[in-house]
Each structure stands twice: as C-alpha cells, then as structure tokens.
Design an enzyme around this catalytic site. Structure first.
Site, PDB file in Angstrom:
ATOM      1  N   THR A   1       5.893   2.744 -13.738  1.00 48.96           N
ATOM      2  CA  THR A   1       5.218   3.840 -14.453  1.00 48.96           C
ATOM      3  C   THR A   1       6.124   4.364 -15.578  1.00 48.96           C
ATOM      4  O   THR A   1       7.329   4.087 -15.605  1.00 48.96           O
ATOM      5  CB  THR A   1       4.955   5.013 -13.481  1.00 48.96           C
ATOM      6  OG1 THR A   1       6.232   5.448 -12.974  1.00 48.96           O
ATOM      7  CG2 THR A   1       4.066   4.602 -12.307  1.00 48.96           C
TER       8      THR A   1
ATOM      9  N   GLN B   1     -12.228   7.636 -31.185  1.00 47.75           N
ATOM     10  CA  GLN B   1     -12.599   8.821 -31.988  1.00 47.75           C
ATOM     11  C   GLN B   1     -13.112   8.397 -33.368  1.00 47.75           C
ATOM     12  O   GLN B   1     -14.120   8.908 -33.859  1.00 47.75           O
ATOM     13  CB  GLN B   1     -11.363   9.735 -32.112  1.00 47.75           C
ATOM     14  CG  GLN B   1     -11.664  11.096 -32.695  1.00 47.75           C
ATOM     15  CD  GLN B   1     -12.505  11.957 -31.754  1.00 47.75           C
ATOM     16  OE1 GLN B   1     -12.567  11.694 -30.555  1.00 47.75           O
ATOM     17  NE2 GLN B   1     -13.191  12.927 -32.300  1.00 47.75           N
ATOM     18  N   ILE B   2     -12.425   7.465 -33.987  1.00 39.75           N
ATOM     19  CA  ILE B   2     -12.813   7.001 -35.333  1.00 39.75           C
ATOM     20  C   ILE B   2     -14.189   6.339 -35.290  1.00 39.75           C
ATOM     21  O   ILE B   2     -14.989   6.475 -36.214  1.00 39.75           O
ATOM     22  CB  ILE B   2     -11.725   6.040 -35.889  1.00 39.75           C
ATOM     23  CG1 ILE B   2     -10.461   6.838 -36.225  1.00 39.75           C
ATOM     24  CG2 ILE B   2     -12.226   5.254 -37.115  1.00 39.75           C
ATOM     25  CD1 ILE B   2      -9.207   6.003 -36.408  1.00 39.75           C
TER      26      ILE B   2
ATOM     27  N   PRO C   1       0.812  -1.224   0.000  1.00 37.26           N
ATOM     28  CA  PRO C   1       0.000   0.000   0.000  1.00 37.26           C
ATOM     29  C   PRO C   1       0.848   1.278   0.000  1.00 37.26           C
ATOM     30  O   PRO C   1       0.472   2.269  -0.605  1.00 37.26           O
ATOM     31  CB  PRO C   1      -0.823  -0.131   1.289  1.00 37.26           C
ATOM     32  CG  PRO C   1      -0.900  -1.612   1.540  1.00 37.26           C
ATOM     33  CD  PRO C   1       0.371  -2.191   1.027  1.00 37.26           C
TER      34      PRO C   1
ATOM     35  N   GLU D   1       3.996  -2.411 -13.653  1.00 37.78           N
ATOM     36  CA  GLU D   1       5.373  -2.879 -13.946  1.00 37.78           C
ATOM     37  C   GLU D   1       6.322  -1.709 -14.194  1.00 37.78           C
ATOM     38  O   GLU D   1       7.218  -1.765 -15.033  1.00 37.78           O
ATOM     39  CB  GLU D   1       5.390  -3.915 -15.065  1.00 37.78           C
ATOM     40  CG  GLU D   1       4.628  -5.155 -14.615  1.00 37.78           C
ATOM     41  CD  GLU D   1       5.109  -6.475 -15.151  1.00 37.78           C
ATOM     42  OE1 GLU D   1       6.217  -6.539 -15.700  1.00 37.78           O
ATOM     43  OE2 GLU D   1       4.364  -7.453 -14.992  1.00 37.78           O
TER      44      GLU D   1
ATOM     45  N   ARG E   1       8.847  -6.149 -18.240  1.00 39.72           N
ATOM     46  CA  ARG E   1       8.534  -4.952 -19.045  1.00 39.72           C
ATOM     47  C   ARG E   1       8.464  -5.288 -20.537  1.00 39.72           C
ATOM     48  O   ARG E   1       7.733  -4.637 -21.287  1.00 39.72           O
ATOM     49  CB  ARG E   1       9.549  -3.840 -18.719  1.00 39.72           C
ATOM     50  CG  ARG E   1       9.264  -3.278 -17.332  1.00 39.72           C
ATOM     51  CD  ARG E   1      10.342  -2.442 -16.729  1.00 39.72           C
ATOM     52  NE  ARG E   1       9.934  -2.108 -15.345  1.00 39.72           N
ATOM     53  CZ  ARG E   1      10.744  -1.652 -14.404  1.00 39.72           C
ATOM     54  NH1 ARG E   1      12.026  -1.446 -14.670  1.00 39.72           N
ATOM     55  NH2 ARG E   1      10.282  -1.385 -13.188  1.00 39.72           N
TER      56      ARG E   1
ATOM     57  N   SER F   1       6.078   2.476  -6.679  1.00 36.82           N
ATOM     58  CA  SER F   1       7.257   2.810  -7.487  1.00 36.82           C
ATOM     59  C   SER F   1       8.546   2.628  -6.689  1.00 36.82           C
ATOM     60  O   SER F   1       9.622   2.445  -7.267  1.00 36.82           O
ATOM     61  CB  SER F   1       7.182   4.270  -7.957  1.00 36.82           C
ATOM     62  OG  SER F   1       6.205   4.393  -8.966  1.00 36.82           O
TER      63      SER F   1
HETATM   64  N1  CAA Z   1      19.165  -5.372 -12.741  1.00 32.78           N
HETATM   65  C1  CAA Z   1      20.007  -5.756 -11.746  1.00 32.78           C
HETATM   66  N2  CAA Z   1      20.239  -5.005 -10.661  1.00 32.78           N
HETATM   67  C2  CAA Z   1      19.615  -3.818 -10.580  1.00 32.78           C
HETATM   68  C3  CAA Z   1      18.725  -3.358 -11.575  1.00 32.78           C
HETATM   69  C4  CAA Z   1      18.523  -4.186 -12.690  1.00 32.78           C
HETATM   70  N3  CAA Z   1      17.698  -3.815 -13.673  1.00 32.78           N
HETATM   71  N4  CAA Z   1      18.250  -2.152 -11.224  1.00 32.78           N
HETATM   72  C5  CAA Z   1      18.813  -1.855 -10.046  1.00 32.78           C
HETATM   73  N5  CAA Z   1      19.633  -2.857  -9.652  1.00 32.78           N
HETATM   74  C6  CAA Z   1      20.449  -2.908  -8.443  1.00 32.78           C
HETATM   75  C7  CAA Z   1      21.462  -1.768  -8.452  1.00 32.78           C
HETATM   76  O1  CAA Z   1      22.650  -2.151  -9.133  1.00 32.78           O
HETATM   77  C8  CAA Z   1      21.710  -1.560  -6.975  1.00 32.78           C
HETATM   78  O2  CAA Z   1      22.594  -2.547  -6.507  1.00 32.78           O
HETATM   79  P1  CAA Z   1      23.756  -2.191  -5.413  1.00 32.78           P
HETATM   80  O3  CAA Z   1      22.997  -1.722  -4.205  1.00 32.78           O
HETATM   81  O4  CAA Z   1      24.466  -3.486  -5.217  1.00 32.78           O
HETATM   82  O5  CAA Z   1      24.573  -1.104  -6.028  1.00 32.78           O
HETATM   83  C9  CAA Z   1      20.341  -1.849  -6.361  1.00 32.78           C
HETATM   84  O6  CAA Z   1      19.649  -2.673  -7.297  1.00 32.78           O
HETATM   85  C10 CAA Z   1      19.532  -0.595  -6.071  1.00 32.78           C
HETATM   86  O7  CAA Z   1      19.419   0.117  -7.301  1.00 32.78           O
HETATM   87  P2  CAA Z   1      18.877   1.627  -7.343  1.00 32.78           P
HETATM   88  O8  CAA Z   1      19.630   2.416  -6.297  1.00 32.78           O
HETATM   89  O9  CAA Z   1      18.910   2.089  -8.749  1.00 32.78           O
HETATM   90  O10 CAA Z   1      17.401   1.430  -6.839  1.00 32.78           O
HETATM   91  P3  CAA Z   1      16.275   2.492  -6.503  1.00 32.78           P
HETATM   92  O11 CAA Z   1      15.698   2.196  -5.187  1.00 32.78           O
HETATM   93  O12 CAA Z   1      16.780   3.877  -6.768  1.00 32.78           O
HETATM   94  O13 CAA Z   1      15.112   2.108  -7.549  1.00 32.78           O
HETATM   95  C11 CAA Z   1      13.793   2.069  -9.527  1.00 32.78           C
HETATM   96  C12 CAA Z   1      15.194   2.240  -8.864  1.00 32.78           C
HETATM   97  C13 CAA Z   1      14.143   1.907 -10.989  1.00 32.78           C
HETATM   98  C14 CAA Z   1      12.914   3.299  -9.331  1.00 32.78           C
HETATM   99  C15 CAA Z   1      13.072   0.810  -8.969  1.00 32.78           C
HETATM  100  O14 CAA Z   1      12.696   0.974  -7.639  1.00 32.78           O
HETATM  101  C16 CAA Z   1      11.848   0.423  -9.793  1.00 32.78           C
HETATM  102  O15 CAA Z   1      11.955  -0.228 -10.834  1.00 32.78           O
HETATM  103  N6  CAA Z   1      10.638   0.811  -9.317  1.00 32.78           N
HETATM  104  C17 CAA Z   1       9.383   0.382  -9.954  1.00 32.78           C
HETATM  105  C18 CAA Z   1       8.869  -0.888  -9.340  1.00 32.78           C
HETATM  106  C19 CAA Z   1       7.892  -1.589 -10.246  1.00 32.78           C
HETATM  107  O16 CAA Z   1       8.081  -1.666 -11.459  1.00 32.78           O
HETATM  108  N7  CAA Z   1       6.859  -2.152  -9.662  1.00 32.78           N
HETATM  109  C20 CAA Z   1       5.902  -2.900 -10.415  1.00 32.78           C
HETATM  110  C21 CAA Z   1       5.188  -3.843  -9.530  1.00 32.78           C
HETATM  111  S1  CAA Z   1       4.967  -5.426 -10.187  1.00 32.78           S
HETATM  112  C22 CAA Z   1       3.688  -5.384 -11.250  1.00 32.78           C
HETATM  113  O17 CAA Z   1       3.145  -4.381 -11.625  1.00 32.78           O
HETATM  114  C23 CAA Z   1       3.351  -6.751 -11.735  1.00 32.78           C
HETATM  115  C24 CAA Z   1       1.933  -7.028 -12.029  1.00 32.78           C
HETATM  116  O18 CAA Z   1       1.275  -7.681 -11.261  1.00 32.78           O
HETATM  117  C25 CAA Z   1       1.359  -6.665 -13.358  1.00 32.78           C
END
Ligand code: CAA
Length: 381
Positions: A364, A335-336, A128, A362, A242, A132
């Site tokens: 925003t 619209q169409i 909740p 998945e 994604r 993101s």
């Molecule tokens: N692959 C591997 N490792 C990754 C990575 C990736 N793509 N992205 C980040 N990491 C690692 C980083 O290397 C880092 O590692 P270290 O701590 O060892 O250096 C760690 O993860 C933290 O990375 P960030 O500091 O970049 O992380 P952040 O907290 O700043 O978050 C973000 C970045 C991109 C905003 C992330 O939080 C995110 O993707 N948020 C969105 C979440 C999301 O998509 N939720 C969807 C819910 S599921 C859903 O919708 C499914 C459904 O049912 C349809």
C-alpha cells in the site's frame, strides 16, 4: 544516467507498443466486461520476449534489462491494465527463480515462464490475515522425507487459476520472518485447490483467486533459496515488482491523458472545443507534468536496479508517487469527459476502476512510506 533510450530499449518499447495497440487494446473492453482471461494472449506475449524482459537469453528471456521492462509495462498498461498485471507477476516470478534458484530450477521453471508454456506465473505471499504484514502468515510447510507438505491458504493471488508456475511462501521454522521459506509449486499439483474468482472493482480481466493447500506435496528440491530466507526473497522480489506497478500506473495515466486531450478537442461547449477552456487545459497540464515526474522516478529506480545498485527506496518512491498520480489523472479524465466519462462507451471509466488498486497492491502507499522513511533514515544515519 542517460535519458536517451538505447537501441534495445527502443526495440522492446516499440515491440510492446505495436502488440499492445494492435492485439490487446481492441480486446481490453471485452476482457473487462466479460472478466475474460485469455491464456493464448500470454503465449503471444512470451513469443515476443515480454514474459522475461530482464531474463538472460539462456533461459528464454529477452535479456533487455529493467528499463526495457518498465517501458514494455507502460505500453501494455496503456492498452489494458489487466493484461499488464499478469505480465508483471510473471516477470517477477521468473526473475526471482532466476536470481535465487538452482541451475536445475532455472532450466526447468524460468524457461516455462519465459516461453509461455506455464501460461503465466503467480506470486503467492498474501493470506486472509496477512497482507501488509506477510510475516504473520500461517501457511506451513513440513519436511517429510524427500517432500515438503504444505497446508494453509493464500488470498488475492493474481492469475492463480491459470499459473503453471507459482512461488509460494510458507512457515518452515515458526512464526516470524526468519521462519519463512519460499517454494516453487506447479499448477495442478494434487492438494492445490483454487478458490472463487474475486469480483473486483477494476482489473476485471485479471484473474484473482484464493488458494488452499491441503496436504499438498512438492518435491524437496522445490525449496527456493535457503530455508528461512523466504521473507528476504519476498522483499527483494517486491522491490522489483514495485517498479512494475509504478510502470503500470504511468501507462494507465498516459492513456487517461491521451483520451482527455482527444475528447477535449472533439467535444464542443459554449461554441468552442472544451479543450480551449483554461480550466481544462490546466488540468491536462498538471496531468502531463505529474506523469513525466512519475516516469522519471520509475526509470531511475529501473536504472539503479539494472546497474546492480541499491534501489529499494527509489522503487518505493516510484510506486508511491506513480500510483497516487495515476489516481489523480484518471479522476480528472472522468471529470473532463463529463457524463461520457461515467459510461462504458469511453475507456476512462475503466481506467478509473483499474487505477484504484495501484495504491493498494504490491504494498500500500502506507507501506511504501514506511520503506521510504526506513531507507532515508538509514542513508542519513
Ligand atoms: N531487501 C532485502 N531485505 C529486506 C528488505 C529488502 N527490500 N526489506 C526488509 N528486508 C529484510 C530486513 O533486512 C530484515 O532482515 P534481518 O531480519 O536479517 O535484519 C528482514 O527483512 C525483516 O525486515 P523488517 O523488520 O523491515 O520487516 P517488517 O516485517 O517490519 O516489514 C514491510 C516491512 C516493509 C512492511 C514489509 O512487510 C512489506 O513490504 N509489506 C508489504 C507486503 C506486500 O507488498 N505485499 C504485496 C503482496 S504481492 C502482490 O500484491 C502481487 C500481486 O499479485 C499483484
């Protein structure tokens, strides 16, 4: 990158297309109107290999790769976006367990997902207060002897009321990304409470619920990957997820374009089919061009993943562009269709409602831009 489909890719696409058109499309309106989730449909999907398209045959998958998976998702989404999202999340869970699970976990849980025994899979990350920003999660898992005990709640969980296998994230080491671990949870576990079904704008045939864990005990061996690696696992799974949502967006947009072309050939105004008017033809030209751009971005991300190359940036680009493109396409389709686009006699009002969440779940569009910028800066460092 070869733009011709392989034999396997063609086979998977055609299998998915046939099933989507014959078995799924005729029921899509009813699924939407009655908020109906049909478990037996997913068993049929599993029997065709569509619940584990990129999973090795050894664990019941089709072993057909990521491009095939993307093609199958496009076909399913063009027929019914609700069905396609449950398919996407199941494939995502199966891949995650396959990649990071132990051999015993793969044999037990991946096969349940690919065979349809689990019906569907769920991905329980969001909470909740943490959508993101999943590192702000509050659900905890505490080790007690040979068990993990989970407490907390999850939100927006696709297929949560029906999933036989779920991947659930919880804090095992305090707040922050290094304190998060992932677990495999079986549907029906004692202490797992299913919340109310969310009454959504679109994807109404998809089940979306909250989950609560009240002293829910799971065996110690159900930790997925290493303790503290959960955040990384979630990010890796979402990169692949994604591609699934980008494919879904392409499928819905294609359905909207096809419906628009058909309608504009049939409907007459001012003495001619409305499709003869340049204003409408230009709209459909834009839809077709943007759709193809989105498909190419999506296939490129899928191809890179399949080749074992980095694809984080490309998956986010595909998801960002395809989801925004599909929202433009469904808007134009309504619209169409004029007044007929606004009533449920024609499918475009469903496409319009179904597409809306694609720029939200998945990750925003704003999160995709963060990822694309981060990866682009890394590349150009
Ligand atoms: N692959 C591997 N490792 C990754 C990575 C990736 N793509 N992205 C980040 N990491 C690692 C980083 O290397 C880092 O590692 P270290 O701590 O060892 O250096 C760690 O993860 C933290 O990375 P960030 O500091 O970049 O992380 P952040 O907290 O700043 O978050 C973000 C970045 C991109 C905003 C992330 O939080 C995110 O993707 N948020 C969105 C979440 C999301 O998509 N939720 C969807 C819910 S599921 C859903 O919708 C499914 C459904 O049912 C349809």
């Amino acid at each position: 990158m070869n733009l011709e489909l392989t034999e396997t890719q063609t086979l998977i696409r055609d299998t998915a297309r046939k099933f989507a058109r014959e078995r799924v499309a005729p029921q899509a309106r009813r699924f939407d109107r009655e908020e109906l989730f049909a478990p037996e449909l997913f068993k049929e999907l599993a029997s065709l290999g569509l619940m584990g398209v990129n999973i090795p045959a050894q664990y019941g998958g089709a072993e057909a790769g990521v491009v095939s998976y993307s093609l199958a998702m496009m076909e399913m989404a063009a027929a019914c976006a609700s069905t396609s999202v449950a398919m996407a999340v199941t494939n995502m869970c199966a891949e995650l367990i396959c990649k990071f699970g132990t051999e015993a976990q793969r044999e037990k849980y991946v096969t349940r997902l690919t065979s349809g025994e689990a019906v569907v899979g769920s991905f329980a990350l969001s909470e909740p207060h943490a959508g993101s920003d999943p590192r702000a999660m509050r659900t905890t898992a505490v080790r007690r002897g040979d068990k993990w005990v989970l407490n907390g709640s999850k939100q927006w969980i696709t297929s949560g009321a029906y999933a036989g296998v779920m991947v659930v994230w919880a804090l095992t080491g305090g707040q922050g990304n290094k304190g998060i671990s992932a677990f495999i949870v079986e549907g029906g576990t004692k202490g797992l409470l299913i919340g109310k079904h969310e009454d959504k704008m679109g994807l109404r045939g998809s089940n979306t619920v909250g989950l609560t864990f009240e002293d829910m005990e799971i065996p110690a061996e159900n930790l997925l990957g290493k303790e503290g690696d959960g955040f990384k696992l979630a990010m890796i799974a979402l990169d692949g997820g994604r591609i699934g949502i980008a494919s879904q967006a392409c499928g819905v947009a294609r359905a909207a374009l096809e419906a628009s072309v058909q309608y504009s050939k049939d409907r007459k105004a001012f003495g001619q089919p409305i499709g003869e008017f340049q204003g409408l033809r230009f709209m459909m030209a834009n839809m077709a061009t943007e759709l193809q751009a989105a498909e190419l971005l999506t296939f490129r991300a899928a191809y890179l993943k399949e080749e074992g190359k980095p694809f984080t940036r490309e998956a986010s680009m595909a998801k960002l562009y395809a989801s925004e493109m599909s929202n433009r396409a469904v808007d134009k389709a309504v619209q169409i269709h004029g007044g007929y686009g606004y009533i449920d006699e024609f499918p475009v009002e469903r496409y319009f409602r179904d597409a809306r969440v694609q720029t939200i779940y998945e990750g925003t569009s704003e999160v995709q831009r963060l990822v694309i910028a981060r990866e682009t800066f890394k590349l150009l460092d």
